[in-house]
Design a protein around this motif. Structure first.
Motif, mmCIF file in Angstrom:
data_model
loop_
_atom_site.group_PDB
_atom_site.id
_atom_site.type_symbol
_atom_site.label_atom_id
_atom_site.label_comp_id
_atom_site.label_asym_id
_atom_site.label_seq_id
_atom_site.Cartn_x
_atom_site.Cartn_y
_atom_site.Cartn_z
ATOM 1 N N PRO A 195 16.001 -43.143 5.170
ATOM 2 C CA PRO A 195 17.497 -42.839 6.396
ATOM 3 C C PRO A 195 18.519 -42.152 5.676
ATOM 4 O O PRO A 195 18.042 -41.540 5.050
ATOM 5 N N PRO A 196 19.434 -41.999 6.448
ATOM 6 C CA PRO A 196 20.557 -40.539 5.857
ATOM 7 C C PRO A 196 20.809 -40.947 5.004
ATOM 8 O O PRO A 196 20.386 -42.138 4.475
ATOM 9 N N TYR A 197 21.523 -40.167 3.880
ATOM 10 C CA TYR A 197 22.505 -40.070 2.703
ATOM 11 C C TYR A 197 23.100 -40.710 3.236
ATOM 12 O O TYR A 197 24.179 -41.020 3.981
ATOM 13 N N ILE A 198 23.923 -41.892 1.842
ATOM 14 C CA ILE A 198 24.666 -43.408 2.545
ATOM 15 C C ILE A 198 26.079 -41.929 2.717
ATOM 16 O O ILE A 198 25.964 -40.654 1.532
ATOM 17 N N GLY A 199 26.972 -41.773 3.128
ATOM 18 C CA GLY A 199 28.481 -41.160 3.368
ATOM 19 C C GLY A 199 28.371 -40.210 4.135
ATOM 20 O O GLY A 199 29.113 -39.260 4.073
ATOM 21 N N ARG A 200 27.070 -39.758 4.157
ATOM 22 C CA ARG A 200 27.015 -38.531 4.852
ATOM 23 C C ARG A 200 27.121 -38.184 6.422
ATOM 24 O O ARG A 200 26.518 -39.727 7.229
ATOM 25 N N ASP A 201 27.580 -37.362 7.358
ATOM 26 C CA ASP A 201 27.490 -37.638 8.940
ATOM 27 C C ASP A 201 25.865 -37.731 9.041
ATOM 28 O O ASP A 201 25.178 -36.472 8.756
ATOM 29 N N THR A 202 26.161 -38.005 10.253
ATOM 30 C CA THR A 202 24.922 -38.639 10.687
ATOM 31 C C THR A 202 24.240 -38.063 12.577
ATOM 32 O O THR A 202 24.156 -38.471 13.212
ATOM 33 N N SER A 203 25.771 -37.202 12.012
ATOM 34 C CA SER A 203 25.454 -36.409 13.414
ATOM 35 C C SER A 203 26.147 -37.374 14.688
ATOM 36 O O SER A 203 27.521 -37.974 14.100
ATOM 37 N N TYR A 204 25.739 -38.036 15.947
ATOM 38 C CA TYR A 204 26.494 -38.381 16.588
ATOM 39 C C TYR A 204 26.511 -39.278 16.518
ATOM 40 O O TYR A 204 27.020 -40.491 17.348
ATOM 41 N N VAL A 205 25.351 -39.925 15.463
ATOM 42 C CA VAL A 205 24.872 -41.299 15.651
ATOM 43 C C VAL A 205 26.182 -41.397 14.248
ATOM 44 O O VAL A 205 26.123 -43.069 14.112
ATOM 45 N N GLY A 206 27.056 -41.280 13.893
ATOM 46 C CA GLY A 206 28.203 -41.562 13.069
ATOM 47 C C GLY A 206 28.050 -41.608 11.595
ATOM 48 O O GLY A 206 26.544 -41.317 11.437
ATOM 49 N N GLU A 207 29.092 -41.864 11.103
ATOM 50 C CA GLU A 207 28.334 -41.919 9.350
ATOM 51 C C GLU A 207 27.353 -43.072 9.130
ATOM 52 O O GLU A 207 27.085 -44.123 9.480
#
Ligand SMILES: C[S@@+](CC[C@H](N)C(=O)[O-])C[C@H]1O[C@@H](n2cnc3c(N)ncnc32)[C@H](O)[C@@H]1O
Length: 279
Positions: A195-207
């Protein structure tokens, strides 16, 4: 895959796991007849190297998914990629950043996967990022000569290898939220989570929020399938509290690597990555 060179995907992204592939392969023990499931497939670096017979490869980024679906159905291949990059790369050489922006605006209208490849391979640090309207907004790498002959050949070879890796295998690429990938997972299936890093922006999918991360941990614990999570554990400044709180009942396999803050040797900092595996 033993003894073979690691497959490097033609798409780049933050958090790409190419360097961790040997460590992942070493620790993942799966039933070859089970389905390999990735809810966050990203560039596909892990799936291409695990090379399962059957796979469900999902991501919320529809451009990544269309790109790989294009390779799968043969519309995107090393020759279409070469023609495209040679043509647009030579205009980029003459017109520089202005042409990059023109390609970026065109992509934000046409969503063409070859435009996506062009941008991803000539933008700042191979980043993938979108604004709230869903428009790709990464700036130019500032290298008008980006698409040299050798760089294009390298990308074409990456496309060919990925195409060969998919061929004859029962793989499905789907654009969907991660939850969908868990539906129907059975006891002999294997779910790899990056998964993405917590708190990091995952672009258009949101935080990717604390709540998302906690919900993912819930799904991972409840599924009858095998699960392996990739996540950072600590560096000299920080510990990943989420990993300790939600995943400590999984078995942890650790791997340290170095990253740089600058050119100096003294600026090398170790980061520990964990594979947390349900046993
Ligand atoms: C850390 S990257 C995965 C990297 C991948 N393992 C690789 O080696 O390239 C995380 C991925 O999760 C995707 N993602 C973010 N939020 C998501 C969501 N809610 N559902 C599905 N995918 C999501 C992003 O688009 C990104 O490709």
């Amino acid at each position: 895959m033993a003894g073979e060179k690691i497959i490097t995907p033609p798409i780049k992204c933050q958090g790409i796991k190419t360097k961790l592939v040997p460590f992942i392969i070493e620790n993942v023990q799966r039933d070859e007849n089970g389905l390999w499931i990735e809810p966050f497939v990203g560039t596909g670096a892990v799936a291409f190297n695990i090379a399962p017979a059957r796979a469900l490869l999902c991501d919320k980024n529809r451009h990544i998914i269309s790109f790989y679906q294009g390779i799968q159905n043969g519309i995107i291949n090393s020759s279409t990629v070469r023609d495209f990059l040679e043509y647009h790369g030579s205009i980029l050489e003459q017109r520089g950043g202005e042409y990059y922006l023109e390609m970026r605006s065109a992509f934000n209208q046409n969503y063409d996967p070859l435009y996506f490849l062009f941008l991803n391979r000539s933008d700042f640090n191979g980043m993938i990022r979108f604004n709230q309207k869903g428009e790709f907004n990464v700036p130019f790498c500032q290298k008008p000569h980006r698409f040299s002959k050798s760089y294009i050949t390298k990308i074409c070879n990456q496309v060919s290898r990925v195409s060969a890796a998919m061929s004859g295998r029962d793989w499905e690429f789907i654009c969907c939220p991660w939850q969908n990938a868990f539906a129907g997972a059975a006891a002999n299936d294997y779910i790899y989570l990056d998964p993405p890093y917590i708190g990091r922006d995952t672009s258009y999918v949101g935080e990717w929020s604390e709540e998302d991360a906690a919900s993912l941990a819930g799904y991972a614990h409840q599924t009858p399938a095998n699960v392996c999570l990739s996540m950072w554990k600590e560096n000299q400044f920080r510990k990943n509290g989420h990993l300790f709180e939600y995943w400590s009942d999984f078995t942890w396999y650790e791997h340290s690597h170095y990253y740089h803050f600058g050119a100096k040797e003294s600026n090398r900092h170790p980061m520990t990555e964990v594979l947390a595996i349900k046993r």
